[in-house]
Design an enzyme around this catalytic site. Structure first.
Site, PDB file in Angstrom:
ATOM      1  N   GLU A 343       4.480  -1.895  -9.871  1.00 33.45           N
ATOM      2  CA  GLU A 343       4.029  -3.167 -10.474  1.00 33.45           C
ATOM      3  C   GLU A 343       3.451  -2.871 -11.850  1.00 33.45           C
ATOM      4  OE1 GLU A 343       1.211  -4.264  -7.341  1.00 33.45           O
ATOM      5  OE2 GLU A 343       2.776  -5.470  -6.396  1.00 33.45           O
ATOM      6  N   CYS A 439      -3.126 -11.964  -3.807  1.00 31.05           N
ATOM      7  CA  CYS A 439      -3.942 -11.830  -5.010  1.00 31.05           C
ATOM      8  C   CYS A 439      -3.707 -12.961  -6.003  1.00 31.05           C
ATOM      9  CB  CYS A 439      -3.734 -10.478  -5.678  1.00 31.05           C
ATOM     10  SG  CYS A 439      -2.062 -10.123  -6.156  1.00 31.05           S
TER      11      CYS A 439
END
Lengths: 673, 673
Positions: A343, A439
């Site tokens: 990521e 998140c």
């Protein structure tokens, strides 16, 4: 660059956001996201992966109580404390067992933070009561020594802080502190703040350079900025020092994570932990690398610390990292993280459109970083990126109805490829309800509901307007107070009205950002000696008396944008922007096969019109161009015959509104003829 | 389509390849690759991963002998029989232990096959002696029941054929049989052929639909075509039946691999094993899927079986799969396998250039498949692809000096991205010496050294010329013989001379392929009634007397080629080909940043010139176009200012010659203005 002008966000209780555009987003958060989140935290959303968050707090509270009564607490079954644990199967759900990711506690903290901001804008007794009860529960889980992380409280208190690299205790602490400060600032209630302080005190007793203390630092950053915030609100220096310790210790050799994992000395020499930005001491880091969310959280913390300590070397590191992102590693939408592997940031100029990661949270992190850079110096280059990121890379993360979310924000999507191509399995063609790893939605919630603290900052005598957002603002100047009412047509037109009201004559400055996308602007009624321009801001300094009005008009027109030639993916392509809004083609308007569309920069006609995507009023664009014709009878894979093109007019919509009308192709970058 | 015209490859002892282009490649194989391979098989190449291949045969031979003498054979240490085992560390090398991949035996078989073909073209006593000794060793490892696979002979004979999905016993058998047939055909020696037959007999006793027999089939195909070859050379029907069994059993439900891995019945229903082409019965397979090498090997076996059994439904399946590859899944170079995930075909039209897999072995498999389709019907669409694949996707696998190899053959390379981007870690910017998994180099060796059997096939009365390749050919017609001498300027010019010599007048047909890239051709000295054109072949039927000469000239000129508009990667781009050769830009000629180059189809000038890449004489092309200028001072990532272009002339080289002059960028597809 070295001339600083410090400012700080306005307390949200002194900012009443009235902006048409942002108020609507905030109301979505208040009415949709916050209640939905609460249901999610309590595992009551059908069809969504359970969070287990509040369940873990309940179990931890119960165990804490039992342990304090010296009760015999049942031995837990074996659990892999080195891995991420996620056991979502209902039939396997054991009593007294932790479920979900190791960082699941942070779901609560992000929620309470969003709730806090929301309460400043829209008091809600019922919501506040729910929040207070949740806080009670969380605080009951706290250990006598201040420790507060349900993963270890439930599993094994002997193992706390033994896996800083992967287990997010310090990350969860950071979110807890952020939520606690926000809730205190919003409501004046300090129960959660006290809990956060006690936890921070405990952490301070464990970590540090002193003999016998642990030399570790967070695997996932956020504690750094949270501790400065705790310091800002409490004035307690040890929190600042602890943040400083975490930042300065990071990347020192031998690597703490090597020591933690007992890596053999012979294997320790090479550069590593780029993923965690722990490869080098932070002042030696020139390139933004690794997990993009972690990176921007670290850089935000560094900027916070640089601001408070006036540390010039740290500020320079921040500037280098900012430039690394903004000049070489950022999508035109403000998306960051070119690769799904880790990521993470990819290498310079590697910004693939269809395999982009561009996580919503990373864009949010970039907004955090931008605001903190602005707090040290009002330079429009920070605010321009902040604005671009908010209107595009952040808002695209949430559906227009606030009910579904993107984690990954690609700039080009072919729904077929998302399904068929394993290399694109991270890219989704439609937003999803909630994520096991939740998140992004709560992060959007806490950002949007506190948007007023990004739009405006203040120093003693100056009100900085970074974003043009309708609001009523109370600016105290000495013992007096200036009421500033802002009305704005952003992001659809550049008309801004400021009404400044002073009960007694007050000399003060209003600093107005001149956006980078604006070539021409007009401003009314000013004397020459009242205005100066510096670093992209127009400073109006005068004695304000009674009610005065300023009219601003930033010319907002559609523009064709090119990428730097080093961005291979975009060579021969253009994007179309209008003001802060990045536009895109969507299949639902233009048919599929968007790759067959091309426009000619010199001769294309771009027109603007009011339009709607679902309930959202927007400005749509149309652009003249041509599209290659696919003839079913021409099956040959390779042929000498050129494609035939047909003239057409294509519709462009704001990037943040894509994927709200079912699944179809999308592309920001358009081939140039 | 259903009118077949069967033909078969000429025995290589009747084809003496004299072609300038191919003879050079064959000599590389003979002088460089075969000796190097032998060193590699014996772990004598410094700096290269050891193969362990001959070592394993030695250990297996010793154990076999000891077991036959009822000696006490030491118990082996535990080994994971479900995984791929590769323990290359010298210090861990234990006596009597198998090392390398489970399919390591096939290295020998591919080598012996290449040796066999080479001996037909260039007798070499010394090499034949080495080969005979190697064969002796291999045969000593054979078990009394005929079984011959060192992995299980060394590790545990009780486990043979228990993991067909992943352990390549039947694959190794297939290669053994191919090598054995080739060696027998080349030398007349039948020791290895007998061993292969005994192993085949044993396999036949184990597998089949009969009660009590194992219902499995190969996880990695090749045995299917090898068995037909064994049948072709021995006339033994049971080998044909065994191939038929493997092909027909494949993909039947319940899946054998599910049974083998004891998958619960409830989990068995979904479609799976696409990777192994075992998802559906072969006649129901319409789309080429999964591991591209396995796929083409299966399809080749299916075509072989369809040819021998005249099975129309199987032929149709082959045609469907051919079309699936050639119309929707093949790079312009003949590369196949769009994704590295599973080294596999991607979905239709998904042909990314820079992340291509396009394994050399998969292109070789496509050549196998093409030749077998041609054996059923001389249709130029098969031969055109075969030619394109040989000159580009296959030859690019080997350096011009025969000393290094590509496994993956991308169509666009940025060396920086190969190093920095984990998503491109399979793509290399320069060829490597040898691979731990050594499939490609020996596969090139066996293909190139038998190239004559791809260029020409024959039926009783017809000689088919599929590829124009200089050679002396003996074509028997009835009791008589026709000597055909072919001279060709391919691939650099289209001049072909055929000299046909008949000792007595013989009526016979010569079928000459008319290449798809050729718009105009001339042929000398023919009567109208002597020539017909069918399916892209020019048939010349006449009574040949004495020495006759045919002059052919296929106009070979540079052409600009477009991809099907469904190929997203290539929209707005063109490639340049000349005859069978695909050209590319390389950084070493054109500077880096090849993505900044664009050409205008209508106005560009393409010129041809003789040139050299290292020692290789080639035709280089130049094309007029323009390149964007990168200005170091323009750092902004996004800007309204268009790129400035500068006119330039660019050099193109044959794709197969790239990466022979150090590392630089490469691109086949060029942006179109």
């Amino acid at each position: 660059m070295n001339q600083k002008e410090y400012s700080k966000p306005l307390n949200l209780r002194r900012v009443d956001v009235t902006d048409t555009f942002w108020k609507k987003e905030m109301e979505l958060i208040r009415k949709e996201v916050i209640p939905y989140q609460w249901e999610a935290l309590n595992d009551r959303v059908e069809g969504a992966a359970p969070s287990y968050c509040m369940r873990n707090f309940k179990i931890a509270s119960k165990l804490t109580k039992e342990r304090s009564l010296h009760k015999d607490v049942p031995k837990l079954i074996d659990i892999n404390l080195n891995g991420f644990e996620f056991l979502p199967e209902e039939e396997n759900k054991l009593e007294n067992r932790f479920y979900g990711y190791v960082f699941q506690d942070s779901d609560f903290s992000k929620w309470i933070e969003a709730v806090a901001y929301s309460l400043t804008q829209h008091p809600d007794e019922q919501l506040e009561k729910i929040a207070d009860e949740a806080i009670d529960l969380v605080c009951e889980a706290q250990q006598p020594n201040g420790y507060l992380d349900t993963f270890y409280i439930i599993n094994d208190m002997n193992k706390v802080f033994t896996n800083l690299r992967d287990h997010h205790e310090l990350y969860c602490f950071g979110h807890l502190a952020e939520g606690a400060v926000a809730y205190y600032q919003a409501t004046g209630k300090d129960k959660l703040l006290d809990a956060a302080r006690r936890y921070a005190d405990y952490i301070d007793s464990v970590f540090g350079t002193e003999e016998g203390k642990c030399k570790g630092y967070p695997g996932h950053e956020i504690a750094e900025m949270a501790l400065v915030r705790l310091y800002d609100v409490t004035g307690e220096t040890k929190y600042l020092k602890l943040s400083e310790y975490f930042i300065n210790q990071r990347g020192q050799k031998p690597y703490y994570f090597d020591l933690e994992f007992k890596v053999e000395p012979k294997d320790r020499d090479e550069l590593r932990y780029l993923y965690n930005q722990a490869h080098l001491p932070v002042r030696e880091q020139k390139e933004a690398v690794g997990h993009a969310v972690r990176a921007t959280y670290l850089y935000s913390g560094m900027a916070d610390l640089a601001r408070v300590t006036k540390d010039e070397s740290l500020y320079e590191a921040c500037v280098n990292l900012w430039d690394s992102i903004v000049d070489r590693k950022m999508y035109i939408t403000g998306g960051i993280g070119g690769t799904h592997m880790g990521e993470a940031f990819s290498f310079d100029y590697d910004l693939p459109n269809d395999t982009a990661y561009a996580e919503t949270c990373a864009s949010i992190g970039l907004v955090f970083f931008a605001r903190r850079m602005l707090e040290m110096k009002a330079d429009s280059r920070f605010a321009d990126v902040m604005e671009r990121t908010l209107y595009n890379g952040v808002l695209s993360g949430m559906a227009l109805d606030g009910k579904s979310f993107f984690y990954v924000n690609p700039l080009e999507v072919n729904p077929l490829a998302c399904k068929k191509d394993e290399r694109k399995q991270h890219v989704k063609a439609s937003r999803q309800k909630w994520f096991g790893c939740a998140c992004c939605p709560p992060n959007i919630a806490r950002l949007v509901s506190s948007i007023g603290s990004y739009a405006y900052t203040e120093s003693e005598n100056t009100l900085y307007v970074h974003l043009y957002m309708g609001a009523n603002i109370q600016k105290t100047v000495g013992d007096h107070s200036l009421h500033v009412k802002i009305e704005s047509g952003f992001p659809w037109n550049g008309n801004v009205t400021l009404e400044i009201e002073a009960s007694t004559p007050i000399e003060s400055t209003i600093a107005l950002r001149i956006p980078d996308w604006c070539d021409t602007y007009t401003i009314s009624k000013l004397q020459d000696d009242e205005r100066t321009i510096r670093d992209g801001y127009l400073y109006i300094t005068k004695t304000w008396e009674g009610k005065e009005e300023l009219q601003l008009d930033f010319l907002m027109k559609s523009k064709i944008v090119h990428a730097n030639p080093n961005v291979r993916e975009n060579t021969g392509k253009v994007a179309i922007v209008r003001g802060p809004i990045v536009y895109c083609l969507e299949g639902v308007d233009n048919g599929e096969d968007l790759h067959l569309i091309q426009i000619e920069e010199k001769n294309c006609i771009i027109e603007e019109a009011l339009g709607k995507i679902e309930e959202e009023s927007i400005i749509k664009l149309t652009v003249s161009g041509e599209k290659a014709v696919v003839k079913d009878e021409e099956v040959a894979l390779y042929r000498t015959k050129p494609l035939e093109y047909k003239k057409e007019v294509f519709t462009l919509i704001p990037y943040y509104t894509w994927a709200n009308r079912g699944e179809s192709e999308m592309s920001v970058w358009i081939r140039q003829k």
